[in-house]
Design an enzyme around this catalytic site. Structure first.
Site, PDB file in Angstrom:
ATOM      1  N   ARG A 250       0.827  -1.207   0.000  1.00 64.71           N
ATOM      2  CA  ARG A 250       0.000   0.000   0.000  1.00 64.71           C
ATOM      3  C   ARG A 250       0.858   1.253   0.000  1.00 64.71           C
ATOM      4  O   ARG A 250       1.894   1.317   0.652  1.00 64.71           O
ATOM      5  CB  ARG A 250      -0.915   0.025   1.233  1.00 64.71           C
ATOM      6  CG  ARG A 250      -2.016  -1.020   1.218  1.00 64.71           C
ATOM      7  CD  ARG A 250      -2.912  -0.892   2.446  1.00 64.71           C
ATOM      8  NE  ARG A 250      -2.181  -1.127   3.690  1.00 64.71           N
ATOM      9  CZ  ARG A 250      -1.774  -0.185   4.522  1.00 64.71           C
ATOM     10  NH1 ARG A 250      -2.019   1.090   4.254  1.00 64.71           N
ATOM     11  NH2 ARG A 250      -1.129  -0.498   5.623  1.00 64.71           N
TER      12      ARG A 250
ATOM     13  N   LYS B 123      -8.975  -2.212   0.221  1.00 61.31           N
ATOM     14  CA  LYS B 123      -8.881  -1.344   1.385  1.00 61.31           C
ATOM     15  C   LYS B 123      -9.721  -0.074   1.218  1.00 61.31           C
ATOM     16  O   LYS B 123     -10.151   0.528   2.209  1.00 61.31           O
ATOM     17  CB  LYS B 123      -7.423  -0.991   1.670  1.00 61.31           C
ATOM     18  CG  LYS B 123      -6.604  -2.156   2.214  1.00 61.31           C
ATOM     19  CD  LYS B 123      -7.196  -2.731   3.498  1.00 61.31           C
ATOM     20  CE  LYS B 123      -6.338  -3.827   4.087  1.00 61.31           C
ATOM     21  NZ  LYS B 123      -6.966  -4.482   5.260  1.00 61.31           N
TER      22      LYS B 123
ATOM     23  N   HIS C   7     -10.898  -4.205  11.660  1.00 67.97           N
ATOM     24  CA  HIS C   7      -9.806  -4.825  10.906  1.00 67.97           C
ATOM     25  C   HIS C   7      -9.429  -6.089  11.658  1.00 67.97           C
ATOM     26  O   HIS C   7      -8.541  -6.094  12.498  1.00 67.97           O
ATOM     27  CB  HIS C   7      -8.621  -3.856  10.826  1.00 67.97           C
ATOM     28  CG  HIS C   7      -7.495  -4.355   9.977  1.00 67.97           C
ATOM     29  ND1 HIS C   7      -6.184  -4.104  10.262  1.00 67.97           N
ATOM     30  CD2 HIS C   7      -7.485  -5.097   8.848  1.00 67.97           C
ATOM     31  CE1 HIS C   7      -5.408  -4.654   9.351  1.00 67.97           C
ATOM     32  NE2 HIS C   7      -6.186  -5.269   8.483  1.00 67.97           N
TER      33      HIS C   7
ATOM     34  N   SER D  21      -1.444  -6.402   9.345  1.00 70.87           N
ATOM     35  CA  SER D  21      -0.896  -7.382   8.420  1.00 70.87           C
ATOM     36  C   SER D  21       0.393  -7.969   8.982  1.00 70.87           C
ATOM     37  O   SER D  21       1.263  -7.251   9.481  1.00 70.87           O
ATOM     38  CB  SER D  21      -0.607  -6.714   7.068  1.00 70.87           C
ATOM     39  OG  SER D  21       0.000  -7.608   6.192  1.00 70.87           O
TER      40      SER D  21
ATOM     41  N   LYS E 286      -3.521 -12.751  11.596  1.00 72.96           N
ATOM     42  CA  LYS E 286      -4.980 -12.783  11.502  1.00 72.96           C
ATOM     43  C   LYS E 286      -5.469 -13.917  10.609  1.00 72.96           C
ATOM     44  O   LYS E 286      -6.349 -14.677  10.975  1.00 72.96           O
ATOM     45  CB  LYS E 286      -5.521 -11.458  10.944  1.00 72.96           C
ATOM     46  CG  LYS E 286      -5.385 -10.255  11.825  1.00 72.96           C
ATOM     47  CD  LYS E 286      -6.249  -9.107  11.359  1.00 72.96           C
ATOM     48  CE  LYS E 286      -6.307  -8.889   9.875  1.00 72.96           C
ATOM     49  NZ  LYS E 286      -5.005  -8.637   9.245  1.00 72.96           N
ATOM     50  N   THR E 287      -4.898 -13.986   9.414  1.00 71.23           N
ATOM     51  CA  THR E 287      -5.337 -15.002   8.462  1.00 71.23           C
ATOM     52  C   THR E 287      -4.934 -16.395   8.915  1.00 71.23           C
ATOM     53  O   THR E 287      -5.741 -17.331   8.915  1.00 71.23           O
ATOM     54  CB  THR E 287      -4.746 -14.702   7.069  1.00 71.23           C
ATOM     55  OG1 THR E 287      -5.193 -13.420   6.635  1.00 71.23           O
ATOM     56  CG2 THR E 287      -5.185 -15.750   6.060  1.00 71.23           C
TER      57      THR E 287
ATOM     58  N   ASP F 178     -10.105 -10.717   7.329  1.00 73.60           N
ATOM     59  CA  ASP F 178      -9.533  -9.366   7.374  1.00 73.60           C
ATOM     60  C   ASP F 178     -10.479  -8.255   7.833  1.00 73.60           C
ATOM     61  O   ASP F 178     -10.051  -7.373   8.563  1.00 73.60           O
ATOM     62  CB  ASP F 178      -8.981  -9.009   5.991  1.00 73.60           C
ATOM     63  CG  ASP F 178      -8.001  -7.842   6.031  1.00 73.60           C
ATOM     64  OD1 ASP F 178      -7.189  -7.766   6.972  1.00 73.60           O
ATOM     65  OD2 ASP F 178      -8.036  -7.007   5.112  1.00 73.60           O
TER      66      ASP F 178
ATOM     67  N   ARG G  20       1.335 -12.188  -1.973  1.00 73.61           N
ATOM     68  CA  ARG G  20      -0.023 -12.488  -1.507  1.00 73.61           C
ATOM     69  C   ARG G  20      -0.690 -13.533  -2.392  1.00 73.61           C
ATOM     70  O   ARG G  20      -0.348 -13.691  -3.566  1.00 73.61           O
ATOM     71  CB  ARG G  20      -0.889 -11.222  -1.552  1.00 73.61           C
ATOM     72  CG  ARG G  20      -0.396 -10.077  -0.700  1.00 73.61           C
ATOM     73  CD  ARG G  20      -0.918 -10.164   0.706  1.00 73.61           C
ATOM     74  NE  ARG G  20      -0.449  -9.074   1.545  1.00 73.61           N
ATOM     75  CZ  ARG G  20      -1.039  -8.714   2.667  1.00 73.61           C
ATOM     76  NH1 ARG G  20      -2.121  -9.344   3.086  1.00 73.61           N
ATOM     77  NH2 ARG G  20      -0.547  -7.737   3.404  1.00 73.61           N
TER      78      ARG G  20
END
Length: 533
Positions: free
Chosen positions: A61, A201, A220, A238, A242-243, A257, A323
């Site tokens: 980003r 996003k 988030h 990130s 989380k994932t 997410d 990713r």
């Protein structure tokens, strides 16, 4: 203009003012988008059938190139200390120039939903220059039934043109890259970046602005649910897990997410997952690893062997922010509805670069709000442009780049929901132990999984606890199946005195960071601050 695909004839992109486009592909499905992306040489086919693309100079980003239009509607509702402003005049010029740039182009339009709960979802139209961006966002958002496209009228529009370069003098931008959102006009303009995450996003940012006014908490976080219908939330930036941690074969995945928490329970904003692939292995993360070999998954910035077409997840030459994007149904135990009841557990994930925090700690509601507003974690290389190695940081609400409103708005919403539904809160360190980054080692994922399993099944509530002398939260002293001294981070260091020095530094960072929030919280939250040395 040649039109291909299915669209509401009364609501085409000509109504937006895009009148000079040569060809528009509306709502192509996955095979059609895949076919177009290959035909246009936008990427390659990887072993197993995934589509692999590289995004050039932007592999993460561009947080410093993101803007919100400052007008009479947003003047008093946006947290301007955290969000860069763009004048309505500059946005108007940017819009006109980007629209003119589309003359003679071929564009891809996807009409999708942001949000699984029909009561709170938003209709999103995404217009892309690249076919693979259409495939990506079709994975990431929620796909309407074909019959729902006939009367689809977007409530938000995103125009993503990687081939357009902004002019800083003409458009008021910092560089030639731009992500500009007009919240009043509900239009996002993205230029000069192929990084697909900017599109998803942007939807999250819009929902973060719209939902609090309805009493809905945008988060988030990832989420899953057990057979007992008790859901769990996993907050974190990130790279904090989380994932990985929400992909549990013993629990149904709600999403990885972005979620909302309303009076109806929790709901996923998305219809897919966007998982990091650097160092990904079949042994540690089998469910996610398997998606990288599925047809039409999107591999972004992952090195592909030119002969075997096998991905190399250990190659971080382009970026460590590689990713894989895939639809939720590629995870065997994913929820079909994207919705679940109110959470019984709220987990806040942090990658502690100092090696000070324990692997898990239980928080009171006031401590939970304190750590939510603090958002301590570490930025991992490649997640944002310009980040190298690992840097300790504070990102309020575990997602400051996506928070248009003041953090206290989200913090108070979360605190009220936790209290109303009696959720237990945990702080989990997936970062370093035995020393800081560069000296210690990353917390073993088997330890994190064992502790989370105990938290989620309730057994962690029955183990002995100590009060941490630095942060005041409760830390288990022994947990069945967890051996060694990992529960006591001080004991994992070679020199306990060195640990104390690092702990004092981290405490001081917390106290200084929280100063800006003290005027917005009650005395109980202020009292949840760590003890100064």
């Amino acid at each position: 203009m040649q039109v291909i695909g299915r669209v509401n004839p009364n609501n085409t992109i000509t109504g937006l003012g895009l009148n000079e486009v040569a060809k528009v592909f509306y709502n192509l499905n996955e095979p059609q988008l895949y076919e177009r992306a290959i035909a246009r040489d936008e990427g390659v086919v990887a072993a197993g059938g995934a589509f692999a693309a590289m995004t050039g100079q932007h592999t993460g980003r561009s947080a410093q190139d993101k803007y919100i239009v400052r007008d009479s509607d947003t003047e008093d509702t946006i947290w301007w200390a955290n969000n860069a402003a763009m004048s309505p005049e500059n946005f108007a010029r940017l819009r006109a120039d980007m629209f003119a740039h589309t003359a003679g182009m071929e564009l891809y339009v996807q009409d999708l939903y942001g949000g699984a709960d029909p009561e709170h979802r938003i209709k999103v139209r995404v217009i892309t220059e690249l076919a693979w961006h259409g495939l990506f966002i079709r994975h990431m958002l929620r796909r309407p039934e074909v019959s729902e496209l006939d009367d689809f009228e977007p409530e938000m529009t995103i125009l993503n043109l990687p081939g357009f370069t902004a002019d800083p003098q003409r458009h008021g931008t910092r560089t030639q890259t731009v992500i500009a959102g007009d919240l009043t006009g509900r239009l996002v303009l993205i230029g000069n970046t192929e990084y697909a995450g900017e599109t998803k996003k942007s939807v999250f940012g819009f929902l973060n602005y719209l939902l609090p006014a309805k009493g809905v908490m945008p988060m988030h976080c990832s989420a899953n649910v057990g057979d007992d219908e008790a859901s769990a939330l996993f907050f974190g930036l990130s790279g904090t897990g989380k994932t990985t941690l929400s992909s549990d074969p013993a629990r149904a995945l709600i999403g990885d997410d972005e979620h909302g928490w309303s009076a109806n329970g929790i709901f996923n904003f998305e219809g897919g997952c966007y998982a990091k692939t650097f160092k990904l292995s079949a042994e540690a993360e089998p469910e996610i690893y398997a998606t990288t070999g599925r047809w039409a998954s999107v591999l972004e910035n992952v090195h592909i062997d030119p002969q075997t077409r096998l991905p190399d997840f250990d190659d971080g030459t382009a970026t460590e922010n590689g990713r894989v994007a895939y639809p939720l149904h590629y995870i065997p135990n994913a929820s079909q509805t994207g919705q679940a009841g109110h959470p019984r557990n709220v987990i806040m994930l942090t990658a502690d670069a100092f090696g000070v925090l324990p692997p898990i700690a239980r928080l009171t509601p006031s401590q939970a709000m304190y750590h939510f507003l603090s958002g301590y974690t570490a930025k991992v290389a490649g997640t944002e442009k310009g980040v190298a190695g690992t840097q300790a940081t504070f990102s309020t609400c575990f997602g400051a780049p996506f928070m248009p409103r003041h953090p206290s708005v989200y913090g108070n919403l979360l605190k009220g929901l936790i209290a109303e539904h009696d959720a237990t809160c945990w702080l989990v360190n997936t970062g370093w132990t035995g020393g800081p980054y560069g000296t210690g080692h990353r917390m073993p994922i088997r330890v994190t999984r064992a502790l989370l399993a105990a938290a989620l099944d309730g057994s962690l509530n029955d183990v002995p606890m100590r009060v941490d002398r630095n942060f005041g939260f409760e830390v288990p002293t022994s947990v069945p199946g967890v051996t060694g001294n990992v529960l006591d981070p001080r004991a994992t260091w070679g020199d306990a005195a060195d640990y104390d020095v690092q702990a004092a530094k981290l405490v001081d960072m917390f106290i200084k960071n929280f100063a800006e929030f003290e005027a917005h919280v009650d005395d109980a939250v202020k009292a949840a601050a760590p003890a100064a040395a």
